[in-house]
Design a protein around this motif. Structure first.
Motif, short mmCIF file in Angstrom:
data_model
loop_
_atom_site.label_atom_id
_atom_site.label_comp_id
_atom_site.label_asym_id
_atom_site.label_seq_id
_atom_site.Cartn_x
_atom_site.Cartn_y
_atom_site.Cartn_z
N PRO A 1 0.80 -1.24 0.00
CA PRO A 1 0.00 0.00 0.00
C PRO A 1 0.83 1.28 0.00
CG PRO A 1 -0.91 -1.60 1.55
CD PRO A 1 0.40 -2.17 1.08
N GLY A 2 2.02 1.26 0.59
CA GLY A 2 2.84 2.46 0.64
C GLY A 2 3.27 2.97 -0.71
N LEU A 3 3.15 2.13 -1.74
CA LEU A 3 3.54 2.55 -3.09
C LEU A 3 2.44 3.32 -3.80
CD1 LEU A 3 5.91 2.19 -5.16
CD2 LEU A 3 4.70 0.19 -6.01
N ARG A 4 1.22 3.18 -3.34
CA ARG A 4 0.07 3.70 -4.09
C ARG A 4 0.10 5.20 -4.33
NH1 ARG A 4 -4.21 -0.11 -0.76
NH2 ARG A 4 -3.35 -2.10 -1.53
N PRO A 5 0.52 6.04 -3.37
CA PRO A 5 0.52 7.48 -3.63
C PRO A 5 1.46 7.91 -4.75
CG PRO A 5 0.66 7.03 -1.27
CD PRO A 5 0.88 5.74 -1.97
N TYR A 6 2.38 7.05 -5.15
CA TYR A 6 3.40 7.43 -6.13
C TYR A 6 3.13 6.84 -7.52
CZ TYR A 6 5.66 8.47 -1.70
OH TYR A 6 5.93 8.95 -0.45
N ARG A 7 2.00 6.15 -7.68
CA ARG A 7 1.75 5.46 -8.94
C ARG A 7 1.76 6.40 -10.14
NH1 ARG A 7 -3.45 1.81 -7.88
NH2 ARG A 7 -3.95 3.65 -6.64
N ALA A 8 1.11 7.55 -10.03
CA ALA A 8 1.00 8.45 -11.18
C ALA A 8 2.38 8.93 -11.62
CB ALA A 8 0.10 9.63 -10.84
N GLY A 9 3.22 9.32 -10.66
CA GLY A 9 4.55 9.79 -11.02
C GLY A 9 5.42 8.70 -11.61
N LEU A 10 5.31 7.50 -11.08
CA LEU A 10 6.10 6.38 -11.62
C LEU A 10 5.60 5.97 -13.00
CD1 LEU A 10 6.35 4.21 -8.37
CD2 LEU A 10 8.07 5.77 -9.29
N ARG A 11 4.28 5.99 -13.17
CA ARG A 11 3.72 5.60 -14.46
C ARG A 11 4.17 6.56 -15.56
NH1 ARG A 11 -1.29 6.24 -13.26
NH2 ARG A 11 -1.53 4.27 -12.11
N ALA A 12 4.45 7.80 -15.21
CA ALA A 12 4.88 8.77 -16.22
C ALA A 12 6.17 8.33 -16.89
CB ALA A 12 5.06 10.14 -15.57
N ALA A 13 7.05 7.66 -16.15
CA ALA A 13 8.30 7.18 -16.76
C ALA A 13 8.01 6.12 -17.82
CB ALA A 13 9.21 6.62 -15.68
N PHE A 14 7.04 5.26 -17.55
CA PHE A 14 6.69 4.21 -18.51
C PHE A 14 5.93 4.79 -19.71
CE2 PHE A 14 6.28 1.81 -14.27
CZ PHE A 14 7.65 1.69 -14.17
N ASP A 15 5.10 5.78 -19.45
CA ASP A 15 4.38 6.43 -20.55
C ASP A 15 5.37 7.14 -21.48
OD1 ASP A 15 2.04 5.56 -19.40
OD2 ASP A 15 1.57 7.49 -18.44
N LEU B 1 8.38 6.24 -22.16
CA LEU B 1 9.04 5.23 -22.99
C LEU B 1 8.13 4.84 -24.16
CD1 LEU B 1 11.31 3.23 -23.54
CD2 LEU B 1 10.22 1.65 -21.94
N ALA B 2 6.85 4.63 -23.89
CA ALA B 2 5.93 4.30 -24.97
C ALA B 2 5.81 5.44 -25.97
CB ALA B 2 4.55 3.96 -24.39
N THR B 3 5.79 6.68 -25.48
CA THR B 3 5.69 7.84 -26.36
C THR B 3 6.92 7.95 -27.26
OG1 THR B 3 4.34 9.02 -24.74
CG2 THR B 3 5.44 10.35 -26.42
N ALA B 4 8.09 7.62 -26.72
CA ALA B 4 9.31 7.67 -27.53
C ALA B 4 9.20 6.70 -28.71
CB ALA B 4 10.52 7.33 -26.67
N GLU C 1 14.88 8.27 -21.75
CA GLU C 1 13.60 7.59 -21.55
C GLU C 1 13.80 6.15 -21.10
OE1 GLU C 1 13.15 10.39 -25.17
OE2 GLU C 1 14.57 8.88 -24.46
N LEU C 2 14.74 5.46 -21.77
CA LEU C 2 15.02 4.08 -21.39
C LEU C 2 15.60 4.01 -19.98
CD1 LEU C 2 16.66 2.22 -24.43
CD2 LEU C 2 14.53 1.65 -23.28
N MET C 3 16.56 4.87 -19.70
CA MET C 3 17.23 4.83 -18.40
C MET C 3 16.23 5.05 -17.26
SD MET C 3 19.99 4.48 -16.64
CE MET C 3 21.45 4.84 -17.62
N ARG C 4 15.41 6.09 -17.39
CA ARG C 4 14.48 6.38 -16.31
C ARG C 4 13.46 5.26 -16.17
NH1 ARG C 4 9.75 10.83 -15.84
NH2 ARG C 4 9.23 10.44 -13.66
N ALA C 5 12.96 4.73 -17.30
CA ALA C 5 11.95 3.67 -17.22
C ALA C 5 12.52 2.42 -16.55
CB ALA C 5 11.44 3.33 -18.62
N TYR C 6 13.73 2.03 -16.93
CA TYR C 6 14.30 0.81 -16.35
C TYR C 6 14.71 1.01 -14.89
CZ TYR C 6 14.13 -2.17 -20.42
OH TYR C 6 13.68 -2.96 -21.45
N GLU C 7 15.19 2.21 -14.54
CA GLU C 7 15.52 2.44 -13.14
C GLU C 7 14.25 2.46 -12.29
OE1 GLU C 7 18.22 5.37 -10.30
OE2 GLU C 7 18.06 5.81 -12.44
N THR C 8 13.17 3.02 -12.82
CA THR C 8 11.90 3.02 -12.10
C THR C 8 11.37 1.60 -11.94
OG1 THR C 8 11.41 5.23 -12.96
CG2 THR C 8 9.56 3.95 -12.12
N ASP C 9 11.41 0.82 -13.01
CA ASP C 9 10.93 -0.56 -12.95
C ASP C 9 11.73 -1.37 -11.92
OD1 ASP C 9 9.23 -2.69 -14.01
OD2 ASP C 9 11.05 -3.49 -14.92
#
Length: 482
Positions: free
Chosen positions: A317-331, A333-336, A443-451
């Protein structure tokens, strides 16, 4: 010939094979149901065990009579559990390799290895223990590799020209992960996989490829053993890999923590490690097929990252408040990918961190990379798929951050600056070693570090809750775009 059950001894050579004994597994099942959940390498923590399926049973050393030394029994067992496994897990449950010592009595020194005494079946009344904690039986396993051949479903192989001295004493290393490592006479080390998946394990495949390519950064396999599949043409299941042992070396995690404890600079070792990583990546790209990741592949990677984020947020549950910000890194990557961007993909280490690197504890020395298994929780097919090399780089950058936040100084301002400088030095070394500039693919670096940070959150929540603040600090930084 007397019935083994009437004499109290397990079947011996010439008697009925244990695999043909229908009550072998049923007699072991209650013991395994109690014992397996306490093993760190057991993947099904938190899920009720509902049953077992015996895939194979092979006597490597026939069971001994009362008072004699223990026998050695090799099992491949599928464990069925009540709730659904993780996405991509094999159908029917996870498969485990069990090496069991069987004897009438267990020496006091092996008391921690005891699994139990079956109440019935062919091993009734015998002490069954984890043979990988028994130096004598570990020595027998080495002898099987020294003299390759076939025993039951097991095939033992040795590289042509490889030397394996006889009668080397064996001892298990204390650290346990998804495998157990056995050291023989400070000369050789055998990694025995506990959870196994049908197919060629990258920890055998990639070091053999690198040895053939002349890359000196990875210890070359000396021997290995595997299980033959029942299906014609299918790949065998890798069970264990024997490699040279590198005595006098410390892993990068130990070295980094020692530097932090002494408030010492670590940029020179980090830069050298970056060069070593690039050399390994370059050798793999030359020896094995590569691919180009374009829009469909990048969108698929981003979707998988989003799915892991949502799954982890449900569990932590402690991860939930950060989902939007983390998802932005993955979005991003898809946009790239939608913008026409593409990146090269190749075979990589797949689980690179400071604990997977070795260097002499004293003096400069040469870095070596070990443990090419990849993240064991991921499906084998995924671990063997070409991926961006920056994934390994991002994982190593996370490892430097881990060291800075978990060392003696606990993430104070000096330690965080140490991590920043060390991360930069590693990336500089990577470029000097012939790798592409990781900063050229933000984009790749941030997405993979976030994942990777999301993966760490789930791992720590399940296995080491006291460590959860370490990846959560990264989560907060990455969610803010840092």
């Amino acid at each position: 010939m007397p019935d083994p059950a009437s004499t109290g001894a397990p079947p011996r050579s010439g008697g009925p094979p244990l695999a043909a004994t229908p009550d072998l597994l049923s007699s072991l099942a209650p013991l395994l149901a109690d014992w397996l959940p306490g093993r760190r390498w057991f993947a099904g923590h938190g899920r009720l065990i509902t049953g077992f399926t015996l895939l194979s049973a092979t006597e490597l050393l026939p069971g001994a009579a009362a008072g004699g030394p223990p026998g050695l029994l090799h099992l491949l067992v599928r464990v069925e559990q009540a709730t659904a496994p993780a996405a991509g897990a094999p159908p029917g449950g996870d498969c485990y390799q069990l090496l069991l010592g069987v004897g009438r009595e267990l020496p006091p020194r092996l008391a921690p290895a005891l699994i139990g005494r079956p109440a019935g079946g062919p091993l009734r009344g015998h002490a069954v223990h984890d043979a990988l904690l028994d130096g004598r039986l570990c020595g027998l396993l080495l002898e099987r590799l020294r003299l390759p051949g076939r025993i039951g479903v097991l095939d033992f192989h040795r590289e042509a020209g490889a030397e394996i001295p006889p009668r080397l004493p064996g001892r298990p290393l204390a650290a346990e992960q998804s495998h157990t490592s056995l050291v023989y006479g400070e000369t050789l080390i055998l990694k025995v996989f506990r959870q196994v998946t049908p197919g060629l394990n990258p920890d055998l495949e990639l070091p053999r490829v690198l040895a053939g390519a002349g890359c000196p950064r990875v210890p070359a396999p000396v021997a290995w053993f595997e299980a033959r599949p029942p299906e014609r043409g299918a790949e065998p299941t890798t069970l264990g890999v024997l490699q040279p042992y590198l005595p006098g070396c410390a892993d990068g995690w130990q070295l980094a923590l020692a530097a932090l404890a002494g408030r010492a600079d670590f940029t020179a070792p980090a830069r050298a490690l970056g060069r070593a990583t690039a050399e390994v990546h370059t050798a793999l790209a030359r020896a094995l097929p590569t691919a180009a990741l374009r829009r469909p592949q990048l969108e698929s990677i981003a979707a998988g990252m989003r799915a892991r984020l949502e799954s982890t947020a449900r569990a932590v549950p402690g991860l939930r408040p950060y989902r939007a910000g983390l998802r932005a890194a993955f979005d991003a990557l898809a946009t790239a990918g939608r913008g026409g961007g593409s990146w090269a993909a190749q075979r990589i280490h797949g689980d690179l961190h400071l604990g997977q690197t070795l260097r002499p504890a004293r003096g400069p020395g040469r870095w070596s990379l070990i443990d090419f298994e990849g993240e064991p929780a991921r499906p084998l097919a995924e671990r063997r798929r070409p991926q961006p090399a920056v994934r390994d780089v991002a994982a190593m950058l996370r490892s430097f951050d881990y060291a800075a936040r978990s060392g003696p100084s606990g993430g104070d301002a000096w330690s965080l600056e140490w991590a920043r400088r060390t991360r930069e030095a590693y990336c500089r070394g990577y470029v000097e070693g012939g790798g592409p500039d990781p900063c050229a693919a933000p984009e790749l670096m941030r997405a993979y570090e976030t994942d990777k940070a999301v993966y760490e959150v789930l791992y720590e929540a399940r296995h080491r809750p006291d460590w959860l603040p370490v990846p959560m600090a990264a989560v907060r930084r990455l969610a803010d775009g840092g």
